[in-house]
Scaffold this motif. Structure first.
Motif, PDB file in Angstrom:
ATOM      1  N   GLU A   1    -100.479  46.410 100.185  1.00 19.04           N
ATOM      2  CA  GLU A   1    -101.441  45.322 100.371  1.00 19.04           C
ATOM      3  C   GLU A   1    -101.647  44.556  99.067  1.00 19.04           C
ATOM      4  O   GLU A   1    -101.740  43.325  99.062  1.00 19.04           O
ATOM      5  N   LYS A   2    -101.740  45.277  97.946  1.00 14.07           N
ATOM      6  CA  LYS A   2    -101.896  44.618  96.655  1.00 14.07           C
ATOM      7  C   LYS A   2    -100.672  43.767  96.317  1.00 14.07           C
ATOM      8  O   LYS A   2    -100.785  42.728  95.654  1.00 14.07           O
ATOM      9  N   GLU A   3     -99.515  44.184  96.775  1.00 16.47           N
ATOM     10  CA  GLU A   3     -98.281  43.439  96.517  1.00 16.47           C
ATOM     11  C   GLU A   3     -98.117  42.241  97.444  1.00 16.47           C
ATOM     12  O   GLU A   3     -97.197  41.447  97.288  1.00 16.47           O
ATOM     13  N   GLY A   4     -99.002  42.125  98.409  1.00 20.36           N
ATOM     14  CA  GLY A   4     -98.976  40.973  99.313  1.00 20.36           C
ATOM     15  C   GLY A   4     -98.060  41.125 100.506  1.00 20.36           C
ATOM     16  O   GLY A   4     -97.742  40.128 101.176  1.00 20.36           O
ATOM     17  N   HIS A   5     -97.653  42.331 100.822  1.00 18.82           N
ATOM     18  CA  HIS A   5     -96.784  42.539 101.981  1.00 18.82           C
ATOM     19  C   HIS A   5     -97.589  42.505 103.277  1.00 18.82           C
ATOM     20  O   HIS A   5     -98.800  42.770 103.291  1.00 18.82           O
ATOM     21  N   LYS A   6     -96.900  42.180 104.354  1.00 19.53           N
ATOM     22  CA  LYS A   6     -97.548  42.059 105.667  1.00 19.53           C
ATOM     23  C   LYS A   6     -97.595  43.422 106.345  1.00 19.53           C
ATOM     24  O   LYS A   6     -96.970  43.662 107.380  1.00 19.53           O
ATOM     25  N   ILE A   7     -98.401  44.289 105.752  1.00 15.72           N
ATOM     26  CA  ILE A   7     -98.490  45.656 106.245  1.00 15.72           C
ATOM     27  C   ILE A   7     -99.139  45.726 107.625  1.00 15.72           C
ATOM     28  O   ILE A   7     -98.974  46.700 108.365  1.00 15.72           O
ATOM     29  N   TYR A   8     -99.889  44.674 108.000  1.00 18.41           N
ATOM     30  CA  TYR A   8    -100.553  44.685 109.306  1.00 18.41           C
ATOM     31  C   TYR A   8     -99.561  44.741 110.462  1.00 18.41           C
ATOM     32  O   TYR A   8     -99.946  45.014 111.611  1.00 18.41           O
TER      33      TYR A   8
END
Length: 255
Positions: free
Chosen positions: A133-140
Motif C-alpha cells: 500500500e505504501k508503494e502505491g500498488h493496487k492491493i485492493y
C-alpha cells in the motif's frame, strides 16, 4: 433669370437677382426658391455618396479585422486541440504501460500472498499488504483482502478491550472500538468476499459477537439502525454514526 429684376408679388419691392426670397417681406420667389432647393438637394446627395463610400471602406476594414481575429482564434484553438490530443495520447500510453507493469507485479505478489494465506501466516500477509500500500500498488484487487482487513481489526479490538479492562478507556477509544466491531457485523453486506473467507471471518469474530449489546448497550432498535446503515454503505460503518452513538451514551465510558 439671375440678371432680371423681379417685383415681389406681396409687397411690390424689387427682389435682387438670384435671391429666392424678398429681402423686405420674406416672401418666396418660386423659380429661385426651387433652384436653391435643388442645389441643396444635390449637395445632400453628394454628402450621402461620400458617407456611403466612407462607410463601405470602414465596413471592409472591419470585416478584414474580424476575419483576421477569427482566423487567429481558430489557429489558437487548433493548436490547443492538438496539444490536448497529444497529452491524452501520452497519458493513455503511460497509463497502459503502468497497467501492464501493475498486472505483471500482481501476478507475482498475489501468488506470494496466496501462499502465505494458505499457510495461515496472517501477520506476514499484513506486513506485506502495508508495504504494498505504501508503494502505491493496487492491493485492493487481491481477492482475500477483506479477510485481512477484519483480521487487522481484531488486533485493534483486542488492544482496546485490554485497555478498557484496565480502566484506560476514553471516548475516542470507544468510537474506534465501535467502528471496528461494526465492521465485523457488516462483513455479510460486503460483495465479492469468497465463501471460504466468510467462514473464516465468522469464526474469527465470534468472540466479539455480544460486544455491541454488552459493552455498547445496544437495543434491538439500535442494532436495526446500524444494520440498515451497513447495508446502505456496502458493509462499512460510518465514523460519524459511531461518534454520535458514543456521545449519546456516556454510560459506555463510565462503566
Amino acid at each position: 433669370m439671375e440678371s432680371k429684376q423681379v417685383i415681389c408679388s406681396q409687397c411690390g419691392a424689387m427682389i435682387p437677382p438670384g435671391e429666392a426670397r424678398c429681402p423686405y417681406c420674406g416672401s418666396a420667389y418660386a423659380p429661385a426658391a426651387e433652384r436653391e432647393y435643388m442645389e441643396k438637394l444635390e449637395q445632400v446627395r453628394e454628402d450621402l455618396d461620400r458617407v456611403g463610400e466612407a462607410g463601405a471602406e470602414a465596413s471592409h476594414r472591419e470585416i478584414r479585422h474580424v476575419s483576421s481575429r477569427v482566423l487567429r482564434i481558430l489557429g489558437v484553438t487548433l493548436i490547443i486541440a492538438l496539444l490536448l490530443a497529444c497529452a491524452a495520447y501520452w497519458h493513455r500510453q503511460r497509463e497502459n504501460t503502468e497497467n501492464r507493469k501493475e498486472y505483471l507485479w500482481q501476478q507475482t505478489a498475489f501468488s506470494e500472498l496466496d501462499q502465505l494465506y494458505e499457510e495461515g501466516e496472517y501477520d506476514a500477509v499484513l506486513e506485506k499488504i502495508h508495504t504494498y500500500e505504501k508503494e502505491g500498488h493496487k492491493i485492493y484487487r487481491w481477492e482475500h483482502l477483506s479477510l485481512f482487513e477484519i483480521y487487522e481489526s481484531t488486533i485493534y479490538v483486542d488492544r482496546f478491550l485490554e485497555s478498557r479492562a484496565k480502566g484506560l478507556f476514553e471516548e475516542e477509544d470507544a468510537v474506534v472500538l465501535l467502528y471496528d466491531e461494526l465492521k465485523f457485523r457488516g462483513i455479510d453486506h460486503q460483495s465479492g468476499v469468497p465463501a471460504a473467507d466468510l467462514e473464516r471471518i465468522h469464526a474469527m469474530t465470534a468472540p466479539y459477537e455480544n460486544d455491541l449489546t454488552e459493552i455498547f448497550r445496544m437495543s434491538e432498535e439500535d442494532l436495526a439502525f446500524f444494520d440498515r446503515r451497513l447495508s446502505e454503505s456496502g458493509g462499512y460503518p460510518t465514523f460519524s454514526d459511531c461518534e454520535e452513538y458514543v456521545r449519546n451514551h456516556p454510560e459506555i465510558i463510565s462503566n
